[in-house]
Design an enzyme around this catalytic site. Structure first.
Site: not given
Ligand SMILES: CCCCCC/C=C/CC(=O)SCCNC(=O)CCNC(=O)[C@H](O)C(C)(C)COP(=O)(O)OP(=O)(O)OC[C@H]1O[C@@H](n2cnc3c(N)ncnc32)[C@H](O)[C@@H]1OP(=O)(O)O
Length: 729
Positions: A70, A109, A112, A132
């Protein structure tokens, strides 16, 4: 802007092999399931389902990344657009086989969604997981219900409650993915989809399964609960994750989904979720460093590092050598005497051996360390890390030598934890190449690296140190030069208050308990015993606070312009150095022992000490312990922001989370202050300062006062109240 985003964000549709619909999640950089992507996916999936020529569907992610989950930024607002739960239900209920082609990552997500697919094919290098819990949440689009129905309850519980990410081969072993390939996962998924057209799908719909359970599931879940309580340090999300998984055991799928949603909503509005999500972005923001000169991560290049040297093979030097080698950089390790060199070599080689086994590194790693007494060898290196004792004249002597021995463009780093970088640089001919790299012990394990620039440090030196941090898989934070930099300058006040509290009537057990209940893995006195009381004693001596070089003036309990607690000095003088001597703030079973017990001598001594110095003992309650230990530390954080030693509150918070084990679910000291409420922090500091006017560090900083006077704005806007805007969020 919305249009550009809309154009880039979509679930792209194409046909492959005639009858296969390929839906590509496209939302750079990590294909998060944002509102726009969900909308587009909803349409695209319906289209594929409705097209009679389509016999199977493959879902993949653009740019070799299946899906990062997400969009975390959306958690701060109102949810709109199609719900992920409903989209995944559509996928699972599809009459056509749906195959997930997982490259890069399927997280949160994203996983999922993959679990809603009937089959999952992953590239060997892909990683999957439910992170999460690390964001203060739980998998809330059916993940907490589908995973336990797919794999063993033990593994599902472990993955969901810890957030551990696993490699595709491990996912295959556990049964999360069906096939792993080192070729193109999308091509394989398309071939696979073609082969399964027309095969029954009922058994592939996870929502129709029941959770397979171990024989005594009730006691299994009770034990899991006890273990989570013990290890979660006060975090609530792991407990909610357990409750959701429990629902998968005792409820139908739909009831389980309801429970999952209920728990998710409770977590989403919690302070802990806000803190953890703040911390996620703050960690990434530290990469975007800047210096007052205007140099930034964007406009400065790092130097390539082919070879490095480490000078001084004590505890820190050994850890740094291993950290560099693990990062793939050959090291020349230097000592001044043969005995120290041999001792250092033995320990480093055995540390490398362990790393070699643990991480399955190649043999070459063990051969990347060279050991020498000959400083002339330093000519060959691009970077030197000096890691000798915390003594200014010794460090200056070494840097003077480095200046004449190293190549003219070698980056010269000092692993000092408190000393003036500029004074060290002043003895070199290349002060622009001198930079502080403050590692935290054990240096090959701890994630934090404080990168310190002096007034003459060049952006290139900073960029190189930051790149090195990344290469060593550490979190680098760029800070300015001052005594103790950010971390130790703040920590000093935390420790100081703890000593004052002992003088005033508290005991170490009480103080430690409050700090551990707050979420620190160890209280300050246990930490002090573990590191050795003499470390701080030596620093105090260097600073002229005690010992032979003590600066004249002051009194027994008042030095350097404020109250001073000599308790630690007295303990050190009497051989109470902590675990290594078997006695410190606590007693241990033997020198080197690890289990702290009540130190009767200390308790008697404290009573006598109070009597001797006419200190009125008072009852020290939990609130006072927490406020006296944390608020002065936070107050110093505001001074540090005001002086622009740290570029943003996020930088301070990341230093504390990664270097000082500040509980991540409290965000860091500055975020914690914003959660407690700045007016409360200000009031309490004023209150304690009034009672203890001889502790100047209790006097609130002008930035804190200014923020309160301006209505306590959100942390992301504090920068506007400092000379320049510094917040990176
Ligand atoms: C009512 C019901 C609703 C249900 C909703 C369903 C719920 C779902 C829960 C979730 O999915 S929570 C999110 C789970 N995902 C994560 O925690 C992943 C987080 N991200 C990472 O671990 C890493 O970013 C990565 C994907 C492994 C990539 O790593 P990498 O080292 O290649 O890049 P980064 O520098 O970490 O990230 C690049 C850039 O992208 C932004 N970012 C990454 N993931 C997310 C995200 N999930 N949401 C928003 N933004 C994300 C990160 O902040 C970087 O941004 P920047 O501006 O370049 O710094």
């Amino acid at each position: 802007m919305t249009q550009t985003l809309a154009a880039a964000t979509m679930a792209a549709y194409r046909r492959a092999a005639g009858c296969i619909a390929v839906i590509t999640l496209t939302n750079p950089p990590v294909n998060t399931l944002s509102y726009l992507l969900r909308e587009s996916f909803y349409e695209t999936f319906r289209r594929a389902n409705a097209d009679a020529e389509v016999k199977a569907i493959v879902i993949c992610g653009a740019d070799g990344k299946f899906c990062g989950g997400a969009d975390i930024k959306e958690f701060a607002g109102k949810f709109s657009g199609p719900s992920l739960v409903a989209l995944i239900d559509d996928v699972e209920q599809s009459k056509k086989p749906v195959v997930a082609a997982i490259e890069g990552m399927a997280l949160g997500g994203g996983l999922e969604l993959a679990l809603g697919c009937h089959y999952r094919i992953a590239h060997t290098k892909a990683q999957v997981g439910f992170p999460e819990v690390t964001l203060g949440l739980l998998p809330a689009a059916g993940g907490s219900q589908r995973l336990p129905r797919l794999i063993t309850l033990t593994s599902a519980l472990e993955l969901i409650t810890t957030g551990r990410r696993i490699s595709a081969p491990e996912a295959l072993k556990l049964g999360i993915v069906d096939k792993v390939t080192d070729k193109n996962a999308l091509d394989m998924a398309i071939d696979f989809a073609r082969d399964i057209i027309g095969k029954p799908l009922e058994s592939r719909r996870l929502s129709l399964r029941t959770t397979p359970c171990p024989p005594d599931v009730e006691s299994f879940l009770d034990e899991a609960l006890a273990s989570i309580r013990k290890h979660s340090r006060g975090a609530i999300a792991p407990l909610a994750c357990l409750q959701a998984v429990r629902a998968s055991v005792y409820s139908t799928f739909d009831e389980g989904l309801k429970k999952e949603q209920e728990l998710f909503k409770m977590l989403l509005t919690s302070g802990q979720a806000r803190a953890l999500q703040y911390s996620f972005f703050a960690q990434r923001a530290t990469k975007k460093w800047s210096m007052p000169s205007g140099a930034t991560w964007k406009n400065t290049s790092a130097r390539p590092l082919r070879k490095a040297a480490v000078i001084g093979l004590g505890t820190m030097g050994r850890g740094i050598t291993v950290a560099l080698i693990k990062a793939g950089i050959p090291v020349i390790a230097v000592e001044m005497g043969l005995k120290q060199l041999e001792a250092g070599k033995t320990v480093i080689m055995s540390m490398l051996e362990k790393e070699f086994k643990k991480k399955q590194l190649t043999k070459a790693y063990r051969e990347m360390a060279a050991f020498t007494l000959d400083l002339a060898k330093l000519q060959e290196v691009d970077l030197v890390v000096e890691a000798v004792f915390e003594n200014m004249s010794l460090k200056k002597q070494i840097f003077q030598q480095l200046s004449s021995l190293c190549s003219a463009d070698a980056i010269l780093c000092t692993n000092t934890s408190t000393l003036d970088i500029d004074e060290i640089a002043s003895v070199t001919t290349t002060p622009h190449l001198v930079v502080g790299m403050h590692f935290f012990a054990p240096a090959h394990v701890m994630k934090l690296l404080e990168v310190i620039y002096g007034p003459r440090t060049s952006p290139t030196a900073v960029a190189t140190a930051m790149q090195l941090a990344q290469q060593m898989e550490k979190v680098g934070v760029v800070v300015g030069n001052c005594n103790g930099f950010v971390g130790n300058r703040m920590f000093k006040l935390y420790a100081e208050q703890a000593y004052f509290l002992l003088e005033e009537g508290a005991i170490p057990e009480q103080v430690d308990q409050v700090l551990e209940d707050f979420g620190f893995p160890m209280g300050i006195f246990k930490v002090s015993d573990l590191s050795g009381l003499d470390i701080e004693w030596k620093i105090r001596q260097e600073q002229g606070l005690t010992g032979p070089k003590q600066i004249p003036g002051g009194s027994f309990r008042h030095r350097a312009g404020g109250r001073y607690s000599p308790l630690l000095d007295i303990l050190c003088e009497r051989g109470y150095l902590g675990q290594k001597t078997g006695q410190g703030w606590y007693l241990y079973e033997k020198p080197g022992g690890r289990v702290p017990t009540f130190n009767l001598w200390l308790h008697k001594f404290l009573e006598e000490y109070r009597e001797l110095h006419g200190i009125q003992k008072h009852y020290v309650g939990q609130d006072e312990i927490l406020e006296r230990c944390l608020y002065p530390l936070i107050n110093m954080g505001f001074h540090i922001l005001e002086e622009r030693i740290a570029a943003s509150p996020e930088d301070i918070d990341i230093i504390y989370v990664f270097g000082y084990s500040w509980p991540r679910h409290w965000g860091g000291p500055m975020f914690y202050a914003s959660m407690v409420g700045l007016p409360r922090v200000l009031d309490k500091l004023n209150y304690y300062h009034e009672i203890h006017p001889d502790i100047p560090t209790l006097e609130p900083s002008s930035l804190l006062k200014k923020l309160v006077a301006n209505g306590s704005p959100p942390i992301g806007t504090w920068g506007a109240f400092i000379k320049e805007h510094n917040s990176k969020l």
